[in-house]
Scaffold this motif. Structure first.
Motif, short mmCIF file in Angstrom:
data_model
loop_
_atom_site.label_atom_id
_atom_site.label_comp_id
_atom_site.label_asym_id
_atom_site.label_seq_id
_atom_site.Cartn_x
_atom_site.Cartn_y
_atom_site.Cartn_z
N UNK A 1 0.53 -1.58 -0.12
CA UNK A 1 -0.07 0.22 0.20
C UNK A 1 0.99 1.21 -0.14
N UNK A 2 2.52 1.44 0.85
CA UNK A 2 3.14 2.65 0.33
C UNK A 2 3.43 2.92 -0.73
N UNK B 1 5.85 14.63 0.46
CA UNK B 1 5.47 15.24 0.56
C UNK B 1 4.87 15.53 2.06
N UNK B 2 3.63 14.56 2.48
CA UNK B 2 3.04 14.25 3.38
C UNK B 2 4.71 14.09 4.96
N UNK C 1 -1.82 15.55 10.04
CA UNK C 1 -0.85 14.24 8.63
C UNK C 1 -0.71 13.32 9.35
N UNK C 2 -1.34 13.19 10.45
CA UNK C 2 -0.41 11.54 10.62
C UNK C 2 -1.61 10.43 10.73
N UNK D 1 3.55 3.48 6.34
CA UNK D 1 4.23 3.27 7.82
C UNK D 1 3.91 4.56 8.54
N UNK D 2 4.05 4.84 9.95
CA UNK D 2 4.24 6.35 10.42
C UNK D 2 5.84 6.54 10.24
N UNK D 3 6.27 7.34 9.68
CA UNK D 3 8.19 7.56 10.12
C UNK D 3 8.35 7.47 11.52
#
Lengths: 255, 285
Positions: B22-23, B58-59, B105-106, B115-117
């Protein structure tokens, strides 16, 4: 399809099954696939490459509508003329303040600087529209103000705040209507300057009232997002300050 | 370009070999959206806005920025006596906005299946968590004027990064509109911080100006100054097919001779490239 050709008797067996039979994962994906395929067909039908069945008759910028209003035009020209109308109003207001004697000292100096910014924005839009859409540049408007607007510091600041908040709301709402990326860049370059003006003037009225939140109708909302208004709502407010009747009904509408 | 055409392009984009994570899908969305923008971005945009980032890039970068600024105000507000009581509500409000932006943004990343950085370990000294490194930003969490100077640069950087990255998230109408509105909030924060600094004797306007006194930093911190205000002196706007709007000859105001280059530069804030922003952000972790 072959199911349809089966003897009628088999339907009874189908009915006998519970209605809530769980759909197997494999079947689900078959359905999902079918939906995606159908969507693709619908999209293909709407593609810009297919001929438009109806060409709406869109007005040119600065044309006169049936009821005698001045049209801002359609598509990006409409958005540019919309911005140009608001900048004309702001530039005129600040020019009058800058030339007046109600404010003084550092405050007057700041208003004179803002007056220059707004005059630059106004003339920028005039030049850009004249270059990109010759003949569609909105005419010079005749601003009008309630009696006493320029008489007191309080009234000047309140009007300035209203105009800056309106400008920020307008640019924030117009971004999605702009098709040309170059115009979008310019709108972004200008709106943050307007937001800086808005914060400065709010802080003049009451220190610490920049980017106020708590009331989504007049300030930053609970998601940390700034004011936004549609062209219709902005023009309804701005019209009170403009002698000519403006028609923004085709702003951002493309053939 | 109509949205429907954009969707058309997306529908026509073949999956990238087998089961795309999905990423990867999010990245694809980003690429397709940029490609679908009219006019060829390269020809029409100021160099600084010519980012080739995916929407995920970007996000993610905007989230890094908001996390950084949020951490800075959180730590500053926790230092007893750093921010005067009269200004504490100002920075509490600014922090509230930054946290709201982090949440937004999260959510966008999570909704996109990314996946959240990981949260970086922020270090506002500029030592990047290595004691042997030189201090680039002394006293920013102990002396109010130094705190304000860094706050101003981070807010200016925020305005400019949103201005540059907003084009890379145009694929998502909701997020795109939100980013435009966040951008204006950051400008208001910057204007306020600049006003606070002026009230304490700094030579600075509420908007970036050639008359602002430079914030003195060691050479190692130059990336921050570049990202915050570098290039604000630009006088050329709306490049289209190589043509700019010729201020000196067309503008009425110019002929009235009371408008200077200084005012023209002030009247337009400039965007920033993601690379220039990243160089500045990287000084803090």
């Amino acid at each position: 399809m072959s199911d349809n050709l089966q003897p009628r008797g088999s339907d009874d067996a189908t009915f006998a099954q519970p209605l809530y039979t769980p759909i197997k994962r494999r079947s689900f994906f078959m359905y999902a696939g079918a939906t995606a395929g159908a969507s693709a067909l619908v999209l293909a039908g709407c593609s810009k490459d297919s001929p438009d069945p109806v060409k709406p008759n869109l007005p040119n910028g600065n044309s006169t509508t049936a009821d005698g209003s001045i049209s801002l035009g359609s598509g990006d020209v409409g958005v540019l003329n919309y911005a140009y109308a608001l900048e004309q109003l702001e530039a005129d207001f600040y020019a009058k303040v800058a030339a007046g004697s109600v404010l003084s000292g550092a405050e007057l100096a700041y208003f004179q600087q803002v007056a220059k910014h707004e005059a630059i924005h106004r003339d920028f839009f005039k030049a850009a529209i004249t270059r990109d859409a010759p003949g569609q540049t909105l005419r010079g408007l005749t601003p009008k103000y309630p009696t006493g607007t320029f008489d007191t510091r309080t009234s000047i600041l309140a009007t300035a705040k209203a105009f800056e908040d309106l400008g920020v709301s307008a640019y924030n709402g117009a971004g999605k209507l702009i098709k040309n990326a170059a115009y979008l860049v310019i709108a972004g370059q200008i709106v943050s300057v307007e937001a800086r003006h808005a914060a400065y003037i709010r802080d003049l009225i009451a220190p610490g009232t920049f980017a106020e939140d708590g009331n989504a109708a007049t300030s930053v909302n609970a998601q940390g997002l700034d004011l936004v208004m549609t062209p219709t709502a902005v023009l309804a407010t701005a019209q009170a300050f403009i002698t000519e009747k403006l028609d923004g009904s085709s702003i951002g509408v493309n053939a | 370009m109509k949205l429907i055409s954009l969707l058309d392009h997306l529908a026509a984009t073949p999956p990238a070999g087998g089961a795309a994570p999905r990423r990867a899908l999010l990245q694809q969305l980003g690429r397709a959206a940029v490609a679908a923008l009219p006019l060829g971005l390269g020809a029409a945009l100021p160099a600084a806005a010519e980012t080739k980032d995916t929407s995920l890039d970007a996000v993610s970068q905007l989230l890094l920025l908001e996390r950084l600024v949020s951490a800075f105000y959180t730590r500053a507000l926790a230092v007893n006596g750093l921010i005067p009581a009269a200004q504490a509500p100002d920075f509490q409000r600014i922090l509230r906005h930054q946290n709201q932006h982090v949440a937004l943004l999260t959510q966008a990343l999570q909704d996109g299946g990314a996946i959240l950085p990981p949260m970086p370990a922020f270090d506002f000294s500029g030592q990047r968590n290595v004691a042997a490194n030189p201090v680039l930003f002394p006293n920013v969490l102990s002396v109010y004027d130094d705190f304000l100077a860094l706050a101003q640069q981070l807010e200016d950087l925020s305005v400019r990064l949103y201005k540059g990255q907003v084009f890379n998230i145009a694929y998502d109408a909701k997020l795109y509109k939100a980013a435009l509105r966040i951008h204006a909030v950051e400008a208001e924060h910057s204007a306020h911080v600049r006003g606070l600094r002026r009230s304490r004797g700094a030579t600075v306007k509420n908007w970036p100006s050639s008359t602002d006194a430079a914030i003195a930093r060691p050479a190692g911190a130059q990336a921050l100054a570049t990202a915050a205000t570098g290039g604000e002196e630009n006088l050329l706007h709306e490049r289209l097919a190589g043509a700019t709007v010729p201020f000196p000859t067309i503008l009425n105001v110019f002929r009235l001779t009371f408008v200077s280059d200084e005012s023209i530069a002030e009247a337009f804030d400039e965007p920033i490239s993601s690379a220039a922003a990243q160089a500045a952000l990287s000084l803090f972790f």
